[in-house]
Design a protein around this motif. Structure first.
Motif, PDB file in Angstrom:
ATOM      1  N   ILE A   1       0.838  -1.203   0.000  1.00 45.91           N
ATOM      2  CA  ILE A   1       0.000   0.000   0.000  1.00 45.91           C
ATOM      3  C   ILE A   1       0.872   1.252   0.000  1.00 45.91           C
ATOM      4  CG2 ILE A   1      -1.628   1.341   1.410  1.00 45.91           C
ATOM      5  CD1 ILE A   1      -2.947  -1.393   2.091  1.00 45.91           C
ATOM      6  N   ASN A   2       1.975   1.227   0.730  1.00 46.39           N
ATOM      7  CA  ASN A   2       2.920   2.350   0.681  1.00 46.39           C
ATOM      8  C   ASN A   2       3.458   2.532  -0.737  1.00 46.39           C
ATOM      9  OD1 ASN A   2       3.174   3.790   3.104  1.00 46.39           O
ATOM     10  ND2 ASN A   2       4.434   2.200   4.021  1.00 46.39           N
ATOM     11  N   GLY A   3       3.795   1.430  -1.385  1.00 46.58           N
ATOM     12  CA  GLY A   3       4.276   1.498  -2.766  1.00 46.58           C
ATOM     13  C   GLY A   3       3.222   2.061  -3.709  1.00 46.58           C
ATOM     14  N   ILE A   4       1.984   1.628  -3.518  1.00 42.27           N
ATOM     15  CA  ILE A   4       0.877   2.145  -4.339  1.00 42.27           C
ATOM     16  C   ILE A   4       0.707   3.645  -4.097  1.00 42.27           C
ATOM     17  CG2 ILE A   4      -1.645   2.074  -4.641  1.00 42.27           C
ATOM     18  CD1 ILE A   4      -1.396  -1.011  -4.094  1.00 42.27           C
ATOM     19  N   THR A   5       0.819   4.059  -2.835  1.00 40.75           N
ATOM     20  CA  THR A   5       0.721   5.480  -2.510  1.00 40.75           C
ATOM     21  C   THR A   5       1.781   6.277  -3.264  1.00 40.75           C
ATOM     22  OG1 THR A   5      -0.178   4.985  -0.312  1.00 40.75           O
ATOM     23  CG2 THR A   5       0.775   7.185  -0.637  1.00 40.75           C
ATOM     24  N   ALA A   6       3.009   5.779  -3.277  1.00 43.02           N
ATOM     25  CA  ALA A   6       4.093   6.461  -3.987  1.00 43.02           C
ATOM     26  C   ALA A   6       3.754   6.614  -5.468  1.00 43.02           C
ATOM     27  CB  ALA A   6       5.414   5.712  -3.801  1.00 43.02           C
ATOM     28  N   VAL A   7       3.264   5.556  -6.081  1.00 44.60           N
ATOM     29  CA  VAL A   7       2.899   5.600  -7.505  1.00 44.60           C
ATOM     30  C   VAL A   7       1.759   6.589  -7.723  1.00 44.60           C
ATOM     31  CG1 VAL A   7       1.933   4.263  -9.422  1.00 44.60           C
ATOM     32  CG2 VAL A   7       3.750   3.276  -7.999  1.00 44.60           C
ATOM     33  N   LEU A   8       0.752   6.556  -6.855  1.00 43.98           N
ATOM     34  CA  LEU A   8      -0.370   7.489  -6.985  1.00 43.98           C
ATOM     35  C   LEU A   8       0.098   8.936  -6.903  1.00 43.98           C
ATOM     36  CD1 LEU A   8      -3.037   5.676  -4.780  1.00 43.98           C
ATOM     37  CD2 LEU A   8      -3.149   6.019  -7.262  1.00 43.98           C
ATOM     38  N   LEU A   9       1.020   9.210  -5.985  1.00 47.21           N
ATOM     39  CA  LEU A   9       1.533  10.574  -5.835  1.00 47.21           C
ATOM     40  C   LEU A   9       2.250  11.039  -7.099  1.00 47.21           C
ATOM     41  CD1 LEU A   9       2.890  10.388  -2.182  1.00 47.21           C
ATOM     42  CD2 LEU A   9       0.865  11.646  -2.980  1.00 47.21           C
TER      43      LEU A   9
ATOM     44  N   LEU B   1      -8.495  14.111 -12.683  1.00 52.19           N
ATOM     45  CA  LEU B   1      -7.666  12.926 -12.452  1.00 52.19           C
ATOM     46  C   LEU B   1      -6.744  13.165 -11.256  1.00 52.19           C
ATOM     47  CD1 LEU B   1      -6.625  10.123 -13.231  1.00 52.19           C
ATOM     48  CD2 LEU B   1      -5.073  11.250 -14.868  1.00 52.19           C
ATOM     49  N   HIS B   2      -6.149  14.342 -11.195  1.00 50.21           N
ATOM     50  CA  HIS B   2      -5.285  14.698 -10.064  1.00 50.21           C
ATOM     51  C   HIS B   2      -6.063  14.598  -8.749  1.00 50.21           C
ATOM     52  CE1 HIS B   2      -2.330  16.853  -7.642  1.00 50.21           C
ATOM     53  NE2 HIS B   2      -3.307  17.649  -7.237  1.00 50.21           N
ATOM     54  N   GLN B   3      -7.243  15.183  -8.719  1.00 50.21           N
ATOM     55  CA  GLN B   3      -8.056  15.149  -7.501  1.00 50.21           C
ATOM     56  C   GLN B   3      -8.376  13.711  -7.090  1.00 50.21           C
ATOM     57  OE1 GLN B   3     -11.431  17.556  -8.612  1.00 50.21           O
ATOM     58  NE2 GLN B   3     -10.376  19.475  -8.107  1.00 50.21           N
ATOM     59  N   ASN B   4      -8.780  12.903  -8.042  1.00 55.28           N
ATOM     60  CA  ASN B   4      -9.120  11.512  -7.736  1.00 55.28           C
ATOM     61  C   ASN B   4      -7.907  10.730  -7.238  1.00 55.28           C
ATOM     62  OD1 ASN B   4     -11.776  11.973  -8.479  1.00 55.28           O
ATOM     63  ND2 ASN B   4     -11.488  11.208 -10.556  1.00 55.28           N
ATOM     64  N   LEU B   5      -6.775  10.930  -7.870  1.00 52.26           N
ATOM     65  CA  LEU B   5      -5.557  10.231  -7.451  1.00 52.26           C
ATOM     66  C   LEU B   5      -5.114  10.658  -6.054  1.00 52.26           C
ATOM     67  CD1 LEU B   5      -3.646  10.357 -10.840  1.00 52.26           C
ATOM     68  CD2 LEU B   5      -4.515   8.288  -9.725  1.00 52.26           C
ATOM     69  N   MET B   6      -5.258  11.935  -5.754  1.00 52.58           N
ATOM     70  CA  MET B   6      -4.873  12.414  -4.430  1.00 52.58           C
ATOM     71  C   MET B   6      -5.805  11.856  -3.355  1.00 52.58           C
ATOM     72  SD  MET B   6      -2.085  13.809  -4.985  1.00 52.58           S
ATOM     73  CE  MET B   6      -1.814  14.154  -3.274  1.00 52.58           C
ATOM     74  N   LYS B   7      -7.081  11.768  -3.645  1.00 52.91           N
ATOM     75  CA  LYS B   7      -8.023  11.148  -2.693  1.00 52.91           C
ATOM     76  C   LYS B   7      -7.672   9.683  -2.484  1.00 52.91           C
ATOM     77  CE  LYS B   7     -11.787  14.298  -3.775  1.00 52.91           C
ATOM     78  NZ  LYS B   7     -13.047  14.463  -4.515  1.00 52.91           N
ATOM     79  N   MET B   8      -7.278   9.009  -3.561  1.00 52.51           N
ATOM     80  CA  MET B   8      -6.864   7.608  -3.432  1.00 52.51           C
ATOM     81  C   MET B   8      -5.590   7.492  -2.595  1.00 52.51           C
ATOM     82  SD  MET B   8      -7.715   6.298  -7.304  1.00 52.51           S
ATOM     83  CE  MET B   8      -6.855   4.772  -7.133  1.00 52.51           C
TER      84      MET B   8
ATOM     85  N   ILE C   1      -4.594   9.522  -0.206  1.00 53.45           N
ATOM     86  CA  ILE C   1      -4.989   9.741   1.189  1.00 53.45           C
ATOM     87  C   ILE C   1      -5.674   8.487   1.733  1.00 53.45           C
ATOM     88  CG2 ILE C   1      -6.553  11.050   2.699  1.00 53.45           C
ATOM     89  CD1 ILE C   1      -5.909  13.521   0.894  1.00 53.45           C
ATOM     90  N   GLY C   2      -6.544   7.892   0.942  1.00 49.28           N
ATOM     91  CA  GLY C   2      -7.217   6.654   1.354  1.00 49.28           C
ATOM     92  C   GLY C   2      -6.224   5.531   1.608  1.00 49.28           C
TER      93      GLY C   2
ATOM     94  N   ALA D   1       5.302  14.521  10.569  1.00 50.44           N
ATOM     95  CA  ALA D   1       5.254  15.857   9.968  1.00 50.44           C
ATOM     96  C   ALA D   1       4.316  15.916   8.758  1.00 50.44           C
ATOM     97  CB  ALA D   1       6.652  16.289   9.552  1.00 50.44           C
ATOM     98  N   ILE D   2       4.161  14.805   8.074  1.00 53.60           N
ATOM     99  CA  ILE D   2       3.383  14.828   6.836  1.00 53.60           C
ATOM    100  C   ILE D   2       1.882  14.953   7.098  1.00 53.60           C
ATOM    101  CG2 ILE D   2       2.987  12.339   6.435  1.00 53.60           C
ATOM    102  CD1 ILE D   2       4.137  14.912   3.849  1.00 53.60           C
ATOM    103  N   ILE D   3       1.443  14.578   8.269  1.00 52.98           N
ATOM    104  CA  ILE D   3      -0.005  14.625   8.562  1.00 52.98           C
ATOM    105  C   ILE D   3      -0.557  16.042   8.382  1.00 52.98           C
ATOM    106  CG2 ILE D   3      -1.786  14.266  10.323  1.00 52.98           C
ATOM    107  CD1 ILE D   3       0.083  11.967  11.408  1.00 52.98           C
ATOM    108  N   PRO D   4      -0.034  17.035   9.108  1.00 56.25           N
ATOM    109  CA  PRO D   4      -0.604  18.378   8.891  1.00 56.25           C
ATOM    110  C   PRO D   4      -0.332  18.919   7.489  1.00 56.25           C
ATOM    111  CG  PRO D   4       1.312  18.497  10.349  1.00 56.25           C
ATOM    112  CD  PRO D   4       0.989  17.047  10.156  1.00 56.25           C
ATOM    113  N   LEU D   5       0.805  18.554   6.911  1.00 51.65           N
ATOM    114  CA  LEU D   5       1.097  19.031   5.559  1.00 51.65           C
ATOM    115  C   LEU D   5       0.073  18.525   4.545  1.00 51.65           C
ATOM    116  CD1 LEU D   5       4.989  18.733   5.504  1.00 51.65           C
ATOM    117  CD2 LEU D   5       3.637  20.836   5.457  1.00 51.65           C
ATOM    118  N   VAL D   6      -0.261  17.247   4.606  1.00 48.14           N
ATOM    119  CA  VAL D   6      -1.255  16.686   3.687  1.00 48.14           C
ATOM    120  C   VAL D   6      -2.611  17.336   3.928  1.00 48.14           C
ATOM    121  CG1 VAL D   6      -2.583  14.598   3.109  1.00 48.14           C
ATOM    122  CG2 VAL D   6      -0.090  14.483   3.311  1.00 48.14           C
ATOM    123  N   LEU D   7      -2.979  17.466   5.189  1.00 49.35           N
ATOM    124  CA  LEU D   7      -4.291  18.035   5.503  1.00 49.35           C
ATOM    125  C   LEU D   7      -4.399  19.499   5.065  1.00 49.35           C
ATOM    126  CD1 LEU D   7      -4.861  16.406   9.004  1.00 49.35           C
ATOM    127  CD2 LEU D   7      -5.902  15.745   6.822  1.00 49.35           C
TER     128      LEU D   7
END
Length: 180
Positions: free
Chosen positions: A53-61, A75-82, A84-85, A129-135
């Motif tokens: 899942i971490n690897g998938i997250t990297a690819v999605l980003l 597409l960007h919005q959908n990928l970013m939601k994925m 985060i999910g 640190a990434i939690i507030p940055l992503v949010l």
């Protein structure tokens, strides 16, 4: 709802989640359900799943950044939601694993041991640190403050990508020492 109002509405949640999630993970990491009298089986199958899942997250980003650079906003919005999910799914599995399964000690030595602990430490610190940055990045997009969104996304993206990739690396480095 006015854009400033959207940001103000979510600011308290950003603060609460940015504090609550790391504290909860730290506490739950130390809690073993068996010690509380809960009869549960270990979940040794989870690490390769959440590493994937971490690897998938990297690819999605990466794909999401390419999408926005090519003007594909939806597409960007959908990928970013994925992404985060996926990060949320990772978090749930990570907590479940560590609450049910004994910790694994890294068995390497010398340079590899120092490298492992450096990667692990930076991964952990940046995952906090990434939690507030992503949010904040997400809320700025939601509020349609794209200039501010883009500015913070330039910081958020490489750090989140690092966390996702090093999650996979940490798993690959420690997986030979799992004993199940």
């Amino acid at each position: 709802m006015e854009n400033n109002s959207i940001e103000k509405k979510y600011n308290i949640w950003i603060i609460v989640l940015s504090i609550f999630i790391p504290v909860a993970v730290a506490v739950l990491f130390m809690v073993k359900l068996k010690d509380l009298g809960v009869d549960v089986s270990p979940l040794p199958f989870l690490p390769p799943i959440y590493a994937t899942i971490n690897g998938i997250t990297a690819v999605l980003l990466i794909v999401a950044v390419r999408a926005i650079k090519n003007g594909k906003v939806q597409l960007h919005q959908n990928l970013m939601k994925m992404a985060i999910g996926c990060s949320l799914l990772f978090l749930v599995m990570y907590i479940a694993y560590h609450m049910t399964t004994p910790s694994t000690k890294f068995g390497g030595d010398g340079f590899v041991k120092y490298l492992y602990f450096f990667i692990l430490l930076t991964h952990i610190l940046l995952s906090i640190a990434i939690i507030p940055l992503v949010l904040v990045t997400y809320v700025r997009a939601l509020a349609e403050k794209f200039d501010k969104h883009k500015k913070i996304a330039r910081i958020t993206f490489p750090l989140w990508l690092y966390v996702a990739i090093t999650g996979v690396v940490v798993y690959l480095m420690i997986s030979p020492y799992y004993q199940y």
